[in-house]
Design a protein around this motif. Structure first.
Motif, short mmCIF file in Angstrom:
data_model
loop_
_atom_site.label_atom_id
_atom_site.label_comp_id
_atom_site.label_asym_id
_atom_site.label_seq_id
_atom_site.Cartn_x
_atom_site.Cartn_y
_atom_site.Cartn_z
N GLY A 8 5.86 20.83 53.44
CA GLY A 8 5.12 21.64 54.41
C GLY A 8 5.35 21.19 55.83
N ASP A 9 4.28 20.99 56.59
CA ASP A 9 4.38 20.58 58.00
C ASP A 9 4.92 19.17 58.16
OD1 ASP A 9 3.37 23.02 58.72
OD2 ASP A 9 1.32 22.30 59.01
N GLN A 10 4.93 18.40 57.09
CA GLN A 10 5.43 17.02 57.16
C GLN A 10 6.95 16.94 57.01
OE1 GLN A 10 3.11 14.65 57.94
NE2 GLN A 10 1.82 16.47 58.04
N ALA A 11 7.58 18.08 56.71
CA ALA A 11 9.04 18.11 56.54
C ALA A 11 9.73 17.90 57.88
CB ALA A 11 9.46 19.44 55.94
N GLN A 56 12.53 22.16 57.67
CA GLN A 56 11.71 23.32 58.03
C GLN A 56 12.58 24.52 58.39
OE1 GLN A 56 8.73 22.37 60.97
NE2 GLN A 56 7.93 20.67 59.77
N GLN A 113 11.41 30.15 48.14
CA GLN A 113 10.93 28.77 48.03
C GLN A 113 10.20 28.36 49.29
OE1 GLN A 113 14.69 26.84 47.41
NE2 GLN A 113 14.56 27.06 45.21
N THR A 114 9.31 27.42 49.13
CA THR A 114 8.63 26.83 50.28
C THR A 114 8.88 25.34 50.25
OG1 THR A 114 6.58 26.61 49.02
CG2 THR A 114 6.81 28.59 50.37
N SER A 115 8.83 24.74 51.41
CA SER A 115 9.07 23.31 51.51
C SER A 115 7.97 22.54 50.80
CB SER A 115 9.12 22.89 52.98
OG SER A 115 9.13 21.48 53.08
N PRO A 116 8.32 21.62 49.92
CA PRO A 116 7.29 20.83 49.25
C PRO A 116 6.55 19.91 50.21
CG PRO A 116 9.49 20.04 48.66
CD PRO A 116 9.67 21.28 49.49
N TYR A 161 14.17 26.13 55.18
CA TYR A 161 13.22 26.96 54.43
C TYR A 161 12.84 28.21 55.22
CZ TYR A 161 12.78 23.64 50.63
OH TYR A 161 13.03 22.85 49.54
N GLU A 162 12.76 28.09 56.53
CA GLU A 162 12.42 29.25 57.37
C GLU A 162 13.48 30.34 57.25
OE1 GLU A 162 12.70 30.37 62.05
OE2 GLU A 162 11.95 28.36 61.57
N SER A 177 13.49 32.28 53.95
CA SER A 177 12.19 32.82 53.56
C SER A 177 12.23 34.28 53.10
CB SER A 177 11.18 32.67 54.70
OG SER A 177 11.56 33.45 55.80
#
Length: 177
Positions: free
Chosen positions: A148-151, A156, A143-146, A159-160, A163
């Motif tokens: 993204g960089d705004q999380a 972050q 999964q990736t954060s919906p 999700y990292e 990964s």
């Protein structure tokens, strides 16, 4: 040069599986009074009436959800409160990680031979505890954060560490037979 080939969605390279187990062990058992990679004090995460280091909490997210939650209770029993004051430090020394053995498509076992080293700085002594285990790992959706960089930094990090698209669903004593 990169080589690209089509693979089953449950396929994972052996090195990815081994690094996943190594990451789990290090996050779980490398304790000191600082948040990993910073100079900030780690006050830990409350688990019932005890606390675990923040990295140990993140390691539990690499496990099947109910197993991870139950494991946090057990690990909290092992963490001395003096870890958070910097009096006690802990690390894990991994001597051996086996090649993953495929149990079925998308599920593997990995053996680890390691030693937990616990150092009490105030007493000037250390304790060495064998930690020899067999891990059962399964592939899960990556999964990736919906956002993204705004999380948030927390999201972050979650999700990292997830990964690799893997999850631990069983840990047993290593039996070399």
């Amino acid at each position: 040069t990169y080589y690209v080939s089509e693979r089953d969605q449950r396929f994972r390279y052996p090195s990815v599986i081994q690094n996943f187990i190594k990451t789990w062990a290090e996050l779980t058992f490398n304790w000191d009074s600082k948040l990993p990679g910073t100079n900030e004090t780690d006050s830990g995460i409350k688990v019932n009436s005890k606390r675990v280091p923040t990295s140990t909490y993140f390691a539990s997210l690499l496990m099947e959800p109910e197993f991870g939650k139950a494991s946090l209770d057990k690990i909290a029993e092992l963490v001395p409160s003096t870890v958070f004051s910097g009096q006690v430090r802990s690390t894990i020394i991994i001597s051996f990680l086996s090649e993953p053995r495929e149990i079925r498509p998308g599920e593997w076992e990995v053996d680890m031979i390691a030693t937990r080293l616990i150092v009490d700085r105030s007493l000037g002594k250390d304790e060495r505890i064998p930690f020899n285990r067999t891990f059962r790992i399964k592939a899960v959706e990556i999964q990736t954060s919906p956002l993204g960089d705004q999380a948030s930094a927390f999201e972050q990090k979650v999700y990292e560490i997830r990964s690799a698209g893997l999850e631990i669903n069983k840990i047993t004593e290593f039996n070399p037979q």
